[in-house]
Design a protein around this motif. Structure first.
Motif, PDB file in Angstrom:
ATOM      1  N   HIS A  95       0.893  -1.078  -0.018  1.00  0.00           N
ATOM      2  CA  HIS A  95      -0.071  -0.053  -0.069  1.00  0.00           C
ATOM      3  C   HIS A  95       0.813   1.176   0.146  1.00  0.00           C
ATOM      4  CE1 HIS A  95      -3.274   2.563   0.903  1.00  0.00           C
ATOM      5  NE2 HIS A  95      -2.844   3.108   1.833  1.00  0.00           N
ATOM      6  N   SER A  96       1.868   1.223   0.981  1.00  0.00           N
ATOM      7  CA  SER A  96       2.818   2.396   1.016  1.00  0.00           C
ATOM      8  C   SER A  96       3.397   2.634  -0.327  1.00  0.00           C
ATOM      9  CB  SER A  96       3.979   2.171   2.286  1.00  0.00           C
ATOM     10  OG  SER A  96       4.706   3.249   2.227  1.00  0.00           O
ATOM     11  N   TYR A  97       4.148   1.490  -1.113  1.00  0.00           N
ATOM     12  CA  TYR A  97       4.834   1.679  -2.345  1.00  0.00           C
ATOM     13  C   TYR A  97       3.830   2.300  -3.242  1.00  0.00           C
ATOM     14  CZ  TYR A  97       7.160   0.002  -6.540  1.00  0.00           C
ATOM     15  OH  TYR A  97       7.674   0.006  -7.861  1.00  0.00           O
ATOM     16  N   ALA A  98       2.627   1.704  -3.464  1.00  0.00           N
ATOM     17  CA  ALA A  98       1.487   1.914  -4.464  1.00  0.00           C
ATOM     18  C   ALA A  98       1.253   3.651  -4.295  1.00  0.00           C
ATOM     19  CB  ALA A  98       0.246   0.990  -4.298  1.00  0.00           C
ATOM     20  N   LEU A  99       1.034   3.794  -2.972  1.00  0.00           N
ATOM     21  CA  LEU A  99       0.715   5.315  -2.973  1.00  0.00           C
ATOM     22  C   LEU A  99       1.962   6.310  -3.373  1.00  0.00           C
ATOM     23  CD1 LEU A  99      -0.736   5.502   0.795  1.00  0.00           C
ATOM     24  CD2 LEU A  99      -1.960   6.128  -1.188  1.00  0.00           C
ATOM     25  N   VAL A 100       3.188   5.931  -3.146  1.00  0.00           N
ATOM     26  CA  VAL A 100       4.396   6.842  -3.690  1.00  0.00           C
ATOM     27  C   VAL A 100       4.441   6.734  -5.056  1.00  0.00           C
ATOM     28  CG1 VAL A 100       6.831   6.962  -3.365  1.00  0.00           C
ATOM     29  CG2 VAL A 100       5.462   6.669  -1.451  1.00  0.00           C
ATOM     30  N   PHE A 101       4.150   5.274  -5.555  1.00  0.00           N
ATOM     31  CA  PHE A 101       4.514   5.178  -7.072  1.00  0.00           C
ATOM     32  C   PHE A 101       3.167   6.059  -7.667  1.00  0.00           C
ATOM     33  CE2 PHE A 101       3.695   3.047 -11.040  1.00  0.00           C
ATOM     34  CZ  PHE A 101       5.035   2.698 -11.587  1.00  0.00           C
ATOM     35  N   SER A 102       1.895   6.058  -7.290  1.00  0.00           N
ATOM     36  CA  SER A 102       1.013   6.558  -7.944  1.00  0.00           C
ATOM     37  C   SER A 102       1.110   8.204  -8.133  1.00  0.00           C
ATOM     38  CB  SER A 102      -0.539   6.341  -7.258  1.00  0.00           C
ATOM     39  OG  SER A 102      -0.494   6.974  -5.961  1.00  0.00           O
ATOM     40  N   SER A 103       1.764   8.582  -7.215  1.00  0.00           N
ATOM     41  CA  SER A 103       2.199  10.069  -7.140  1.00  0.00           C
ATOM     42  C   SER A 103       3.360  10.596  -8.080  1.00  0.00           C
ATOM     43  CB  SER A 103       2.573  10.581  -5.690  1.00  0.00           C
ATOM     44  OG  SER A 103       4.025  10.170  -5.113  1.00  0.00           O
ATOM     45  N   LEU A 104       4.061   9.689  -8.714  1.00  0.00           N
ATOM     46  CA  LEU A 104       5.110   9.931  -9.634  1.00  0.00           C
ATOM     47  C   LEU A 104       4.675  10.443 -10.899  1.00  0.00           C
ATOM     48  CD1 LEU A 104       7.316   6.856  -8.914  1.00  0.00           C
ATOM     49  CD2 LEU A 104       7.451   9.095  -7.772  1.00  0.00           C
ATOM     50  N   PRO A 105       5.465  11.265 -11.713  1.00  0.00           N
ATOM     51  CA  PRO A 105       5.212  11.825 -13.106  1.00  0.00           C
ATOM     52  C   PRO A 105       5.012  10.469 -14.008  1.00  0.00           C
ATOM     53  CG  PRO A 105       7.025  13.060 -11.876  1.00  0.00           C
ATOM     54  CD  PRO A 105       6.598  11.947 -10.998  1.00  0.00           C
ATOM     55  N   LYS A 106       4.296  10.794 -14.771  1.00  0.00           N
ATOM     56  CA  LYS A 106       3.911   9.635 -15.872  1.00  0.00           C
ATOM     57  C   LYS A 106       5.275   8.925 -16.511  1.00  0.00           C
ATOM     58  CE  LYS A 106       1.122   8.502 -20.115  1.00  0.00           C
ATOM     59  NZ  LYS A 106       0.364   9.045 -20.826  1.00  0.00           N
ATOM     60  N   ASN A 107       5.961   9.903 -16.768  1.00  0.00           N
ATOM     61  CA  ASN A 107       7.405   9.367 -17.410  1.00  0.00           C
ATOM     62  C   ASN A 107       8.097   8.585 -16.521  1.00  0.00           C
ATOM     63  OD1 ASN A 107       7.801  11.787 -16.149  1.00  0.00           O
ATOM     64  ND2 ASN A 107       9.730  12.103 -17.339  1.00  0.00           N
ATOM     65  N   VAL A 108       8.182   9.096 -15.374  1.00  0.00           N
ATOM     66  CA  VAL A 108       9.096   8.192 -14.399  1.00  0.00           C
ATOM     67  C   VAL A 108       8.230   6.916 -13.904  1.00  0.00           C
ATOM     68  CG1 VAL A 108       9.817   8.168 -12.014  1.00  0.00           C
ATOM     69  CG2 VAL A 108       9.758  10.033 -13.240  1.00  0.00           C
ATOM     70  N   LYS A 109       7.218   6.954 -13.981  1.00  0.00           N
ATOM     71  CA  LYS A 109       6.426   5.531 -14.012  1.00  0.00           C
ATOM     72  C   LYS A 109       6.631   4.524 -15.121  1.00  0.00           C
ATOM     73  CE  LYS A 109       2.225   7.324 -11.697  1.00  0.00           C
ATOM     74  NZ  LYS A 109       0.817   7.605 -11.542  1.00  0.00           N
ATOM     75  N   GLU A 110       6.745   5.277 -16.150  1.00  0.00           N
ATOM     76  CA  GLU A 110       6.728   4.216 -17.345  1.00  0.00           C
ATOM     77  C   GLU A 110       8.218   3.949 -17.363  1.00  0.00           C
ATOM     78  OE1 GLU A 110       5.731   7.069 -20.506  1.00  0.00           O
ATOM     79  OE2 GLU A 110       3.742   6.450 -20.321  1.00  0.00           O
TER      80      GLU A 110
END
Length: 116
Positions: free
Chosen positions: A97-112
């Protein structure tokens, strides 16, 4: 759960790094340089994990081993005991859950970039 199992679980997540920016005793796990978990390396008595504010309150009401984040924003962080009062399954789910919260806040290009 021991610290090695916990560490392996955190590092198995995409894009995760670890460091000790607050001194040699405090281990932080990050995704894209944003912390999602931190703990005392030597004691491993508890871990601070980011949490949705509404869920954080519910978890604190339901589990004696979950309290507002120690030295953290109490609204967004919980300190979760590693003494067995919180099950290993719940602890790992809260890491997710913690990881998902932080990951979801990242910019789209960083997530990709992290997802390849």
């Amino acid at each position: 759960m021991n610290i090695e199992t916990f560490r392996d679980y955190c590092l198995s997540k995409a894009g995760v790094t670890e460091d000790t920016p607050f001194g040699p005793d405090t281990l932080c796990f990050r995704v894209a340089n944003k912390i999602f978990a931190l703990l005392d390396i030597d004691k491993f008595e508890s871990v601070n994990l980011k949490c949705d504010p509404e869920r954080a309150v519910l978890l604190r009401e339901q589990h004696d081993g979950i309290v507002p984040g120690y030295h953290m924003n109490k609204k967004h962080w919980n300190t979760v005991s590693c003494d067995g009062s919180v099950s290993a399954d719940l602890l790992l789910e809260l890491v997710d859950h913690s990881y998902a919260l932080v990951f979801s806040s990242l910019p789209k290009n960083v997530k990709e970039e992290i997802n390849g």
